[in-house]
Design a protein around this motif. Structure first.
Motif, PDB file in Angstrom:
ATOM      1  N   TYR A  12       0.856  -1.186   0.000  1.00  0.00           N
ATOM      2  CA  TYR A  12       0.000   0.000   0.000  1.00  0.00           C
ATOM      3  C   TYR A  12       0.889   1.231   0.000  1.00  0.00           C
ATOM      4  CZ  TYR A  12      -4.093  -2.806   0.927  1.00  0.00           C
ATOM      5  OH  TYR A  12      -5.113  -3.708   0.814  1.00  0.00           O
ATOM      6  N   LEU A  13       0.408   2.309  -0.594  1.00  0.00           N
ATOM      7  CA  LEU A  13       1.139   3.571  -0.635  1.00  0.00           C
ATOM      8  C   LEU A  13       0.409   4.602   0.208  1.00  0.00           C
ATOM      9  CD1 LEU A  13       1.726   3.840  -4.489  1.00  0.00           C
ATOM     10  CD2 LEU A  13       3.155   2.719  -2.781  1.00  0.00           C
ATOM     11  N   ALA A  27       6.384  19.850  -1.582  1.00  0.00           N
ATOM     12  CA  ALA A  27       7.228  18.672  -1.374  1.00  0.00           C
ATOM     13  C   ALA A  27       6.320  17.460  -1.246  1.00  0.00           C
ATOM     14  CB  ALA A  27       8.056  18.832  -0.107  1.00  0.00           C
ATOM     15  N   SER A  28       6.839  16.296  -1.614  1.00  0.00           N
ATOM     16  CA  SER A  28       6.033  15.079  -1.512  1.00  0.00           C
ATOM     17  C   SER A  28       6.859  13.935  -0.939  1.00  0.00           C
ATOM     18  CB  SER A  28       5.459  14.697  -2.878  1.00  0.00           C
ATOM     19  OG  SER A  28       6.497  14.502  -3.819  1.00  0.00           O
ATOM     20  N   TYR A  29       6.166  13.099  -0.191  1.00  0.00           N
ATOM     21  CA  TYR A  29       6.767  11.955   0.480  1.00  0.00           C
ATOM     22  C   TYR A  29       5.802  10.784   0.363  1.00  0.00           C
ATOM     23  CZ  TYR A  29       8.962  15.979   2.714  1.00  0.00           C
ATOM     24  OH  TYR A  29       9.590  17.172   2.945  1.00  0.00           O
ATOM     25  N   ALA A  30       6.353   9.576   0.325  1.00  0.00           N
ATOM     26  CA  ALA A  30       5.504   8.382   0.304  1.00  0.00           C
ATOM     27  C   ALA A  30       6.114   7.320   1.205  1.00  0.00           C
ATOM     28  CB  ALA A  30       5.360   7.836  -1.115  1.00  0.00           C
ATOM     29  N   LYS A  31       5.252   6.515   1.772  1.00  0.00           N
ATOM     30  CA  LYS A  31       5.653   5.345   2.526  1.00  0.00           C
ATOM     31  C   LYS A  31       5.059   4.139   1.809  1.00  0.00           C
ATOM     32  CE  LYS A  31       5.855   7.568   7.048  1.00  0.00           C
ATOM     33  NZ  LYS A  31       5.291   7.577   8.416  1.00  0.00           N
ATOM     34  N   VAL A  32       5.892   3.157   1.551  1.00  0.00           N
ATOM     35  CA  VAL A  32       5.441   1.908   0.946  1.00  0.00           C
ATOM     36  C   VAL A  32       5.204   0.955   2.116  1.00  0.00           C
ATOM     37  CG1 VAL A  32       6.027   0.031  -0.609  1.00  0.00           C
ATOM     38  CG2 VAL A  32       6.705   2.375  -1.173  1.00  0.00           C
ATOM     39  N   CYS A  33       3.951   0.537   2.278  1.00  0.00           N
ATOM     40  CA  CYS A  33       3.515  -0.140   3.500  1.00  0.00           C
ATOM     41  C   CYS A  33       3.158  -1.600   3.277  1.00  0.00           C
ATOM     42  CB  CYS A  33       2.292   0.569   4.072  1.00  0.00           C
ATOM     43  SG  CYS A  33       2.539   2.329   4.295  1.00  0.00           S
ATOM     44  N   TRP A  34       3.358  -2.381   4.329  1.00  0.00           N
ATOM     45  CA  TRP A  34       3.010  -3.802   4.313  1.00  0.00           C
ATOM     46  C   TRP A  34       1.503  -4.010   4.308  1.00  0.00           C
ATOM     47  CZ3 TRP A  34       6.938  -6.912   3.398  1.00  0.00           C
ATOM     48  CH2 TRP A  34       8.210  -6.531   3.778  1.00  0.00           C
ATOM     49  N   TRP A  41       0.856   9.123   8.719  1.00  0.00           N
ATOM     50  CA  TRP A  41       1.654   9.233   9.938  1.00  0.00           C
ATOM     51  C   TRP A  41       1.714   7.939  10.739  1.00  0.00           C
ATOM     52  CZ3 TRP A  41       4.448  13.199   9.114  1.00  0.00           C
ATOM     53  CH2 TRP A  41       3.940  14.252   8.359  1.00  0.00           C
ATOM     54  N   ASP A  42       0.709   7.083  10.621  1.00  0.00           N
ATOM     55  CA  ASP A  42       0.662   5.840  11.390  1.00  0.00           C
ATOM     56  C   ASP A  42       1.038   4.619  10.554  1.00  0.00           C
ATOM     57  OD1 ASP A  42      -0.239   7.221  13.645  1.00  0.00           O
ATOM     58  OD2 ASP A  42      -2.314   7.097  12.966  1.00  0.00           O
ATOM     59  N   ALA A  43       1.626   4.830   9.402  1.00  0.00           N
ATOM     60  CA  ALA A  43       1.895   3.735   8.465  1.00  0.00           C
ATOM     61  C   ALA A  43       3.049   2.852   8.931  1.00  0.00           C
ATOM     62  CB  ALA A  43       2.218   4.316   7.089  1.00  0.00           C
ATOM     63  N   ASP A  44       2.841   1.544   8.861  1.00  0.00           N
ATOM     64  CA  ASP A  44       3.872   0.530   9.116  1.00  0.00           C
ATOM     65  C   ASP A  44       4.561   0.298   7.780  1.00  0.00           C
ATOM     66  OD1 ASP A  44       5.364  -1.687   9.917  1.00  0.00           O
ATOM     67  OD2 ASP A  44       3.660  -3.059   9.783  1.00  0.00           O
ATOM     68  N   CYS A  45       5.654   1.017   7.530  1.00  0.00           N
ATOM     69  CA  CYS A  45       6.206   1.008   6.177  1.00  0.00           C
ATOM     70  C   CYS A  45       7.414   0.100   6.021  1.00  0.00           C
ATOM     71  CB  CYS A  45       6.536   2.420   5.719  1.00  0.00           C
ATOM     72  SG  CYS A  45       7.883   3.210   6.575  1.00  0.00           S
TER      73      CYS A  45
END
Length: 108
Positions: A12-13, A27-34, A41-45
């Motif tokens: 998940y992104l 500015a942009s940021y992404a977390k690639v999550c399980w 902010w709460d993403a398990d990445c």
């Protein structure tokens, strides 16, 4: 502004965009999550992607970093995507997932 997409090849992104400096660029940021997170902010990445500080709009920043994250996911070996799917299905803690995967791979 934040947005969540997925699943994308088992991940998940979670993306976030914010104004920079005078507010004329974003500015942009992404977390690639399980698993699917409730928020950025709460993403398990599994890992993070920085999309730059040069975007003209929030929507453009989110779209660009999402594309960057998709590209990074596409470079992962097939086994990583299988681990993501297993993590989602079985809710296995990350350390245990890697240890069992390592031994399974070594025995093959």
């Amino acid at each position: 502004m934040e947005r969540i997409w997925g699943p994308v090849n088992g991940f998940y992104l979670a993306a976030y965009a914010a104004p920079v400096g005078e507010g004329d660029r974003y500015a942009s940021y992404a977390k690639v999550c399980w698993t699917q997170p409730d928020s950025y902010w709460d993403a398990d990445c599994a890992f993070k992607v920085f999309g730059g500080e040069h975007h003209a709009s929030e929507e453009g920043a989110l779209s660009a970093v999402a594309q960057d994250a998709r590209n990074e996911i596409s470079y992962l070996p097939r086994h990583a995507r299988a681990l993501a799917a297993q993590r989602q299905r079985d809710q296995i803690p990350i350390p245990r997932l890697f240890v069992t995967s390592f031994f399974r791979h070594r025995m093959a």
